[in-house]
Every structure is written in structure tokens, then in C-alpha cells.
Design an enzyme around this catalytic site. Structure first.
Site, PDB file in Angstrom:
ATOM      1  N   ASP A  40       0.941  -1.299  -0.079  1.00 14.90           N
ATOM      2  CA  ASP A  40      -0.094  -0.096   0.002  1.00 14.90           C
ATOM      3  C   ASP A  40       0.745   1.299  -0.165  1.00 14.90           C
ATOM      4  O   ASP A  40       0.318   2.332  -0.685  1.00 14.90           O
ATOM      5  CB  ASP A  40      -0.953  -0.102   1.151  1.00 14.90           C
ATOM      6  CG  ASP A  40      -2.033  -1.066   1.185  1.00 14.90           C
ATOM      7  OD1 ASP A  40      -2.124  -1.861   0.073  1.00 14.90           O
ATOM      8  OD2 ASP A  40      -2.600  -1.407   2.325  1.00 14.90           O
ATOM      9  N   LYS A 118     -12.705 -26.837 -16.480  1.00 14.80           N
ATOM     10  CA  LYS A 118     -13.566 -25.875 -17.164  1.00 14.80           C
ATOM     11  C   LYS A 118     -14.011 -25.084 -16.222  1.00 14.80           C
ATOM     12  O   LYS A 118     -14.941 -25.193 -15.413  1.00 14.80           O
ATOM     13  CB  LYS A 118     -14.636 -26.713 -18.091  1.00 14.80           C
ATOM     14  CG  LYS A 118     -15.354 -25.851 -18.902  1.00 14.80           C
ATOM     15  CD  LYS A 118     -16.214 -26.436 -19.884  1.00 14.80           C
ATOM     16  CE  LYS A 118     -16.926 -25.442 -20.616  1.00 14.80           C
ATOM     17  NZ  LYS A 118     -17.616 -24.227 -20.149  1.00 14.80           N
ATOM     18  N   ARG A 139     -16.894 -12.243 -24.449  1.00 11.99           N
ATOM     19  CA  ARG A 139     -17.164 -13.242 -25.769  1.00 11.99           C
ATOM     20  C   ARG A 139     -18.309 -12.789 -26.461  1.00 11.99           C
ATOM     21  O   ARG A 139     -18.201 -12.759 -27.717  1.00 11.99           O
ATOM     22  CB  ARG A 139     -17.257 -14.615 -25.348  1.00 11.99           C
ATOM     23  CG  ARG A 139     -17.696 -15.315 -26.121  1.00 11.99           C
ATOM     24  CD  ARG A 139     -17.857 -16.776 -25.708  1.00 11.99           C
ATOM     25  NE  ARG A 139     -18.136 -17.776 -27.007  1.00 11.99           N
ATOM     26  CZ  ARG A 139     -19.535 -17.930 -27.482  1.00 11.99           C
ATOM     27  NH1 ARG A 139     -20.329 -17.392 -27.025  1.00 11.99           N
ATOM     28  NH2 ARG A 139     -19.535 -18.680 -28.382  1.00 11.99           N
ATOM     29  N   CYS A 412     -43.795 -27.976  18.681  1.00 11.14           N
ATOM     30  CA  CYS A 412     -42.894 -28.923  17.904  1.00 11.14           C
ATOM     31  C   CYS A 412     -43.850 -29.700  17.142  1.00 11.14           C
ATOM     32  O   CYS A 412     -45.080 -30.013  17.610  1.00 11.14           O
ATOM     33  CB  CYS A 412     -42.214 -30.152  19.043  1.00 11.14           C
ATOM     34  SG  CYS A 412     -41.793 -31.550  17.996  1.00 11.14           S
TER      35      CYS A 412
HETATM   36  N1  5U1 Z   1     -10.429 -24.539 -20.072  1.00 10.62           N
HETATM   37  C1  5U1 Z   1     -10.778 -24.072 -20.901  1.00 10.62           C
HETATM   38  N2  5U1 Z   1     -12.158 -23.362 -21.419  1.00 10.62           N
HETATM   39  N3  5U1 Z   1     -12.292 -23.236 -22.584  1.00 10.62           N
HETATM   40  C2  5U1 Z   1     -13.362 -22.765 -23.250  1.00 10.62           C
HETATM   41  N4  5U1 Z   1     -10.180 -24.287 -22.368  1.00 10.62           N
HETATM   42  C3  5U1 Z   1     -10.989 -23.868 -23.112  1.00 10.62           C
HETATM   43  N5  5U1 Z   1     -10.751 -23.646 -24.463  1.00 10.62           N
HETATM   44  C4  5U1 Z   1     -11.908 -23.231 -25.245  1.00 10.62           C
HETATM   45  C5  5U1 Z   1     -12.967 -22.768 -24.500  1.00 10.62           C
HETATM   46  C6  5U1 Z   1     -14.291 -21.902 -25.590  1.00 10.62           C
HETATM   47  O1  5U1 Z   1     -11.795 -22.984 -26.700  1.00 10.62           O
HETATM   48  C7  5U1 Z   1     -10.650 -23.202 -27.415  1.00 10.62           C
HETATM   49  C8  5U1 Z   1     -10.592 -25.124 -27.568  1.00 10.62           C
HETATM   50  C9  5U1 Z   1     -10.904 -22.783 -28.675  1.00 10.62           C
END
Ligand code: 5U1
Length: 675
Positions: A40, A118, A139, A412
Site C-alpha cells: 500500500d 472448465k 465473448r 414442535c
Molecule cells: N479451460 C478451457 N475452457 N475453454 C473454453 N479451455 C477452453 N478452450 C476453449 C473454450 C471455449 O476454446 C478453445 C478450445 C478454442
């Protein structure tokens, strides 16, 4: 003067490098080497210099992560290489089909895959031009996303510039923004304290935080980022051979990459990875909804190409959903062993987390009010691992006009005794004690449970009948039952009655620790029961101990001590214990005495971890034997583990033990040690 400003410029650059290095160590490596106060101080110093010399402000200065003005709306950003989605596989059959398609497409027998978790977050793209983070986008529809650059810059684990000598002209990193489970919990606590709406799960919290027009709000939210690939690029240093090398390269550029990434070969190893990550899922710091398999060779990826909007070379193997939407049909009140009243939602059956769920806990009246739950609502139900399913939130837009408010009963629902709620407790309790059939049933079930007296086959259906027909009122009554009485129960064939009778007889020989645990004393769990047995060595000593004596035992505080004293002060409890002893329940009173009075504890101070299935010993058995000799059994492997006992199908604990160089034992090795 010029010379002076050059010096300050150099100092500012060093300061920035030091702050960003700390960010990297703290947020990416999880290994901070500087106290927060010092961090900090450095940041404040940098802010002050930049205020005094505005000409020195740079877009990649750590001060620029926060403080940008709110936007009117998000601009659009085109993805020159579309951000594709992944095809999903929901079971081993679909993964097998994926692997077969890949092998056939490449005319090979077996393929090497890069495998990774994932993340249950939001996909984003980060565009670095000449090493500087220029733009970050969601995205969106895969072709166009929203410009959330200012928000992404607040995430400390995202580098604002690449710390390399010759940065590439263009490098687009793709990955996922998410909120760690711990940060989600503290965010919800803060929301609650401010009287604001809580988030239903970490994903919603991350999405809500990322889509703020005011970046200063995002900055308070502690988001994380993990890279999983590269989009558009002109980078001569980018590996061209495998995805795993690309990931190692991204890690070298200080991008966070999941620790769980691996390279495996063939279908069986894919499925083993799915199992291993599934087993770790609850312990991971972030939510994941499956694992991703990618053909590791980039050349092979190219050969396989794409089908519609997804690559042929990758698939997401999804875990069964942990959350689902259903209707709350009614709310019942369940009475627990200690009389606690728990409201339970009766649900329209819904498939969640791999099973059909019909009931979910609502915890207590305050929770119902806080979540604003009404009978008839459409609700989100969550089932994580072995945890009891719970109602997470209500979809208010779907509330029917006739939805009913639930009122916690004042008596109860089972025995009609008054229900009271002590000021410091969240739950109301039935005051009927063991006269309440519900408490009696729970007490008997607990007494018979595996970790207590271990009466195999004595489940809730049998106990319900026994208590309802008044043939069993206390645990001691179990030992008076003959085969004929058992056989008179509904759906009980002679053979089953015999088996239960035998299980009851067998349970008579027990240990002091199990017996103490089986009594169901409030606040005395298995570990406390073991401590009491080990330190006092006899039941009579426990019965006679006052609060002060009990508090001399490590880990026993005034609340637990008082629960024990209160339990034995109740005449009825002592009578039941006497009846149990007279029925022939016994244990070795020498067992469990502390080392200070001469019992050998050869495994004292040794920590064991058990993984996989042992050929002849059950896990419980092994644990009990290790603990009887003074050893400790832990659930996870660390540098402090002394032995890892490995059976068939071991989990990742085995790999970790190997990597830490910990002694591995099989069952024979363990037996030898125990002897
Ligand atoms: N962990 C992971 N998630 N994910 C999502 N890898 C990964 N790769 C992706 C996506 C849409 O796409 C590539 C295979 C192109």
C-alpha cells in the site's frame, strides 16, 4: 532539471515493476513476499509522484487499474478470430465417441491430449499490442463482444503490460474471469451488511461485477483470471508445436494458468482425469463445471479443424449440473436429535448434481426471510457433492399470486411441546427432550450409526416403526429385542430379523470413544469423544468430571464442558447408560488411556493419509487402528504427512505424495507398521 526528471522517471519505472511483481506473486503465484502495508505504501508513493508529475503517467501503471470514470455504455469490439464455444460431452459414452472421431480423423490409434478444468466463469479476450494491454472484451456472440477494458484492468492478476524485452506486436490472450469461492462468500457478507441483494453463486457475482459501467465498483470485487488459449497473434516466440507449450509460454509471461492442467494419452487417461478433478472439485478454490480435453498437437488441431461453431479437436466433459430450477411445493419442519427445528422445502422432483432431489434445507426462519422464500415459488436448488441440497434463491419474476408466507411453528410439529429460540441461536428447538418421538428416533439412529455403535442395517424405516410401535424408547431397549420382536416389524423377513439381531449383539463389544460419541451429547462429536476417552480412560471418570476438569483436556472449552456436565446431570441419561452396561455393552477401560499413564502410542505425532480402496481393511478400520496407536489420519497430503496408505484406484493424493517424496505404504506395509 532534465537530469532530475530522468532520474524520477527511472525511479517510477522501478516502483511500477516492484508493484506489478508483487501483484504477480500475490494474485498469480499465491505466494506473496511483501506485507500488505508495504504494498500500500509503494502504491501511494507512486500515486503521489504521478500526481506531481502527470507527464509520467503511463497506461500500464498500476495506478491506472482503478479510478477510471464511469461509462455511458459499453462499446463493441469485433473478434477477428471468432471466440468459439466448445461441444459438450455429458458421459463416458460421449467422450468415447469424441476420442474415436479424433483418432479416425487423424488416422491414429491413440492421441495425446492437453486437459484442464472448465472454469464456471465468463470468457474474455485480452489484446496486447506491442506488449501493452490495449483492449479487453467479453465473448458476446463469439464474433462481437463488449469493450470491458477498464473493468479488466482492475483485475490484479491480469498483466497491464508484458514483462518481456521484445514484446510481440500483437498477442490476444483468451481465458475466463471468475470469482474465487472465498471472495464470493465475503462479497455476499458485505452485500448483506449493506442491506444489498446477495449473489446466487460466484459466476453471477463475477458477471455482475464485470458488466459494471463504473470500473470503481468492479475494482472492489476481487475477480480472478485464468488464461486457456491464444487468439489473434503476431508473436515469433509463441510455441507452434503443442497447446501445453503455449500454456507454459503464457505462464512465463505471468498469465495465471490453472495448476490442474496436464497432458495425458488416450481415452482411459481422459476419463481418469475427469474422475480425479471431480474428486477434488469441492476443494478447488473456484467453481468448475467440467473439464476440457484438447488435442495437444497444434498440427493435429489444424488437421481436425472445426464443425459449425466448435472445434473438432476439443470437447468439454461436463459434470452433472449442481444447480437446477424447480418449484417449492411446501415447507415441512424436521426435528433433529437435539430438538433443533429445521424448515425443509418439499420440491417438485428435479435432477441436479447427478441425482433426483425432492427435499432441500432452508436452514432456519431467518434464512427463509433473508432469501424471501414463499410456498409456491420457483426456486434455484443447489446440490454440491455430498452436502445436503439447499434452496439458493427465488426467481421472483415467477412468483405466483397465491404464494404463501411460511411461519415457523411455536410448538414442535411432532410432540406438540413448546418450541423456543434462545437469543444467541439461529434455530428454534423443541423442548420435549427424549419424550419427543422425533428426537428419540434421531437419538437411536445416531446411537446405531456407523461411527457410533455401528449396528448395520438399522436404518430410519426400522427405527421409525420401532419408536412408533413403542417397542423401543431408548437405545438400551435395542438390546432387549429378540428375533421374534424384530420379525414382527413390517417388511421384515426372518432372515433380515436375524441379521439385525446379530448386528445388535455384535455392537455390544465397542470402544469407549465410540460409546461416548453414541450417547449423542450435545457438542460432542467424534473427535471430542476420542479426546475424552483418551484423556479420561473410563466412563465413570467422565461422568464424575466437573467443568474445570473437562476444560483441562485440550480443545475442550466451557461450552462443550457444560454440555457434558448437563448431560450426565440428567437422571434419565444415567439410567439408560446403566441399562446399556447391564445388557452387556462393554469396552476395554484400559484402551485409550493417555501416554502419561503408561500406554504405548508408537505412532504418536505421525500423520497418515488414506487413498483408494484397501484389499481387506475398511477405511474406518484402518483409521481406528492408526488412531489407537496415537497416529492421526488427515484428509489431505501436505509436507507434514508421514505416510500415505494407498489402495486400488488411488486419487490425486497418491500423485501428490510421490511429488513430495512421502513414504507410501500398501495395506501390508500398514499392517506391519501397526504390529
Ligand atoms: N479451460 C478451457 N475452457 N475453454 C473454453 N479451455 C477452453 N478452450 C476453449 C473454450 C471455449 O476454446 C478453445 C478450445 C478454442
Amino acid at each position: 532539471m532534465n537530469e532530475n526528471i530522468e532520474k524520477i522517471k527511472q525511479y517510477v519505472q522501478d516502483l511500477r515493476a516492484e508493484i506489478e511483481l508483487h501483484n504477480y506473486r500475490y494474485y498469480v503465484l499465491d505466494n506473496p513476499t511483501m506485507p500488505d502495508a508495504e504494498y500500500d505504501r509503494l502504491l501511494r508513493e507512486l500515486q503521489q509522484i504521478e500526481q506531481d508529475y502527470p507527464q509520467l503517467i503511463a497506461v500500464d501503471s498500476p495506478t491506472q487499474r482503478v479510478g477510471a470514470a464511469p461509462l455511458e455504455a459499453f462499446a463493441q469490439i469485433a473478434h477477428h478470430i471468432p471466440m468459439l464455444s466448445l461441444s459438450n460431452a455429458f458421459d463416458a459414452v460421449e467422450v468415447t465417441a469424441f476420442d474415436r472421431r479424433v483418432c479416425e480423423g487423424l488416422s491414429v490409434d491413440s492421441v495425446e491430449y492437453a486437459v484442464e478444468p472448465k472454469f464456471d466463469g465468463l470468457a474474455v479476450s485480452l489484446c496486447y499490442e506491442n506488449g501493452m494491454l490495449r483492449a479487453g472484451a467479453t465473448r458476446g456472440d463469439g464474433y462481437t463482444g463488449e469493450d470491458i477494458t477498464l473493468n479488466l484492468k482492475t483485475i490484479r492478476s491480469i498483466p497491464l503490460s508484458l514483462s518481456v524485452k521484445d514484446p510481440p506486436p500483437l498477442l490476444e490472450i483468451r481465458g475466463e474471469v471468475l470469482m474465487l469461492k472465498a471472495d464470493f462468500l465475503s462479497l455476499n457478507q458485505r452485500q448483506l451488511a449493506k442491506g444489498e441483494k446477495e449473489f446466487a453463486n460466484p459466476r453471477n457475482a463475477a458477471a455482475g461485477s464485470l458488466r459494471q459501467l463504473d470500473p470503481s465498483i468492479t475494482a472492489t470485487r476481487r475477480l480472478a483470471f485464468f488464461a486457456y488459449g491464444v487468439g489473434e497473434n503476431r508473436d515469433v516466440n509463441l510455441p507452434q508445436d503443442t497447446h501445453s507449450h503455449v500454456m507454459a509460454y503464457l505462464a512465463s509471461l505471468h498469465f495465471p494458468v490453472a495448476k490442474e492442467c496436464q497432458v495425458v494419452k488416450g481415452l482411459q487417461e481422459l476419463l481418469a482425469y475427469y474422475q480425479a478433478i471431480g474428486a477434488q472439485r469441492e476443494r478447488l478454490p473456484y467453481d468448475i463445471d467440467g473439464v476440457v480435453y484438447k488435442v495437444n498437437s497444434l498440427l493435429q488441431q489444424e488437421q481436425l479443424g472445426f464443425v459449425s461453431r466448435a472445434p473438432r479437436f476439443a470437447v468439454a466433459h461436463k459434470f452433472p449440473a449442481q444447480e437446477a430450477v424447480t418449484q417449492l411445493l411446501d415447507i415441512d419442519v424436521q426435528v433433529g436429535r437435539t430438538g433443533a427445528l429445521t424448515p425443509v422445502a418439499r420440491l417438485k422432483p428435479v435432477f441436479v448434481g447427478g441425482v433426483t432431489v425432492t427435499n432441500a434445507t432452508l436452514h432456519n426462519a431467518d434464512e427463509i426471510e433473508r432469501k424471501n422464500v414463499r410456498i409456491g415459488d420457483t426456486v434455484i436448488v443447489r446440490r454440491a457433492g455430498d452436502v445436503i441440497p439447499e434452496v439458493v434463491s427465488v426467481i421472483l419474476e415467477k412468483r405466483p399470486a397465491d404464494a404463501r408466507v411460511f411461519v415457523m411453528p411455536s410448538h414442535c410439529p411432532v410432540c406438540g411441546a413448546k418450541a423456543v429460540r434462545l437469543p444467541e441461536e439461529a434455530k428454534s428447538r423443541c423442548t420435549g427432550g427424549l419424550f419427543c418421538p422425533a428426537q428419540r428416533k434421531q437419538a437411536i439412529l445416531h446411537f446405531a450409526s456407523r461411527r457410533a455403535m455401528d449396528i448395520e442395517g438399522l436404518g430410519d424405516k426400522l427405527v421409525n416403526q420401532m419408536v412408533d410401535q413403542a417397542i423401543v424408547r431408548t437405545p438400551a431397549d435395542l438390546y432387549r429385542l429378540g428375533v421374534a420382536a424384530l420379525a414382527s416389524l413390517e417388511r421384515m423377513a426372518d432372515k433380515s430379523a436375524n441379521n439385525i439381531w446379530r448386528a445388535i449383539e455384535n455392537s455390544k463389544q465397542t470402544t469407549l470413544a465410540r460409546f461416548i460419541y453414541a450417547l449423542g451429547i450435545r457438542n460432542v462429536g467424534e473427535a471430542t469423544a476420542k479426546d475424552l476417552a483418551a484423556h479420561l480412560g473410563s466412563l465413570d471418570r467422565l461422568i464424575e468430571a466437573n467443568s474445570e476438569r473437562l476444560q483441562q483436556i485440550p480443545d475442550i472449552g466451557p461450552v462443550v464442558a457444560q454440555s457434558i456436565v448437563d448431560f450426565f446431570a440428567e437422571r434419565h441419561n444415567c439410567e439408560v447408560i446403566e441399562q446399556l452396561r447391564l445388557s452387556g455393552v462393554y469396552w476395554d477401560e484400559h484402551e485409550g488411556k493417555p501416554a502419561s499413564i503408561g500406554i504405548s502410542v508408537p505412532l504418536n505425532g505421525k500423520t497418515f493419509v488414506l487413498t483408494g480402496t484397501l484389499p481387506t481393511m475398511s477405511r474406518e478400520d484402518a483409521k481406528e487402528k492408526i488412531e489407537a496407536l496415537g497416529g492421526k489420519v488427515s484428509g489431505s497430503v501436505s509436507k507434514k504427512t508421514d505416510y500415505v496408505v494407498v489402495g486400488t484406484d488411488p486419487g490425486s493424493k497418491y500423485d501428490k505424495a510421490v511429488s513430495l517424496g512421502i513414504t507410501i505404504l500398501d495395506e501390508t506395509g500398514l499392517q506391519a507398521l501397526l504390529q
